[in-house]
Design a protein around this motif. Structure first.
Motif, short mmCIF file in Angstrom:
data_model
loop_
_atom_site.label_atom_id
_atom_site.label_comp_id
_atom_site.label_asym_id
_atom_site.label_seq_id
_atom_site.Cartn_x
_atom_site.Cartn_y
_atom_site.Cartn_z
N THR A 52 26.89 -11.95 22.18
CA THR A 52 25.91 -11.92 21.09
C THR A 52 26.44 -12.66 19.87
O THR A 52 25.72 -13.43 19.23
CB THR A 52 25.55 -10.47 20.73
OG1 THR A 52 25.02 -9.83 21.90
CG2 THR A 52 24.52 -10.40 19.62
N PRO A 57 19.02 -16.29 21.34
CA PRO A 57 19.94 -15.44 22.10
C PRO A 57 20.74 -16.21 23.14
O PRO A 57 21.80 -15.77 23.57
CB PRO A 57 19.03 -14.41 22.76
CG PRO A 57 17.67 -15.02 22.75
CD PRO A 57 17.63 -15.96 21.58
N THR A 105 18.54 -14.72 28.98
CA THR A 105 19.27 -13.72 28.23
C THR A 105 19.87 -12.67 29.16
O THR A 105 21.00 -12.21 28.94
CB THR A 105 18.36 -13.07 27.17
OG1 THR A 105 17.83 -14.10 26.33
CG2 THR A 105 19.11 -12.07 26.31
N THR A 158 23.80 -12.01 29.41
CA THR A 158 24.29 -10.65 29.15
C THR A 158 25.14 -10.16 30.32
O THR A 158 26.23 -9.59 30.12
CB THR A 158 23.11 -9.69 28.89
OG1 THR A 158 22.37 -10.18 27.76
CG2 THR A 158 23.59 -8.27 28.62
#
Length: 156
Positions: A21, A38, A54, A58
């Motif tokens: 992030t 993102p 994303t 992640t």
């Protein structure tokens, strides 16, 4: 030791997500954008949607954090020397960091981009390693000084 690896990996995964992030936030600032992206637009295109991109990023960042944290048990293997520990941890980190950075489009998709990213990774790794080494060296010197002083005080 296996239990330590899994425990550290479980704790490292959220840290990896936080790092991802921060990388995205930093990238948005560096690009001079007025919005937060993102993940890289090329990753969005490759994944088919911002949500999918994303999610991939992640997941990869969680893996990144888990591997770095779980791999930190390397530093506890006392029968290995510092050189071996450092080389193994660097190789482990590079083996997960470079593919993650490539997939997430944190580097240009070219030989030059990969080499440049590897050089940056190595420089950051070396800088962190040197700071930790110097801190440990300072602590050892303080302990030795305190031990000598205590020994000297007992001799009187």
């Amino acid at each position: 030791m296996k239990k330590q690896v899994f425990l550290r990996a479980a704790l490292g995964a959220p840290l990896g997500i936080a790092l991802g992030t921060l990388i995205a936030l930093f990238g948005s600032f560096v690009a001079g954008l007025q919005v937060y992206l993102p993940c890289h637009p090329d990753l969005v295109q490759a994944a088919g949607s911002e949500l999918a991109a994303t999610a991939w990023q992640t997941l990869l960042c969680a893996l990144l954090g888990a591997v770095f944290a779980g791999g930190s048990v390397i530093w506890q293997v006392e029968r290995w020397g510092l050189t071996r520990q450092t080389l193994l941890y660097f190789l482990l980190g590079a083996a997960v960091m470079l593919p993650t950075a490539y997939v997430c489009r944190w580097m240009p998709h070219s030989l030059g981009g990969v080499l440049q990213y590897l050089a940056i990774f190595a420089a950051i790794f070396a800088g962190i390693w040197l700071c930790l080494y110097l801190t440990a060296l300072h602590s050892v010197r303080q302990l030795n000084h305190a031990a000598k002083k205590t020994s000297h005080d007992h001799d009187l």
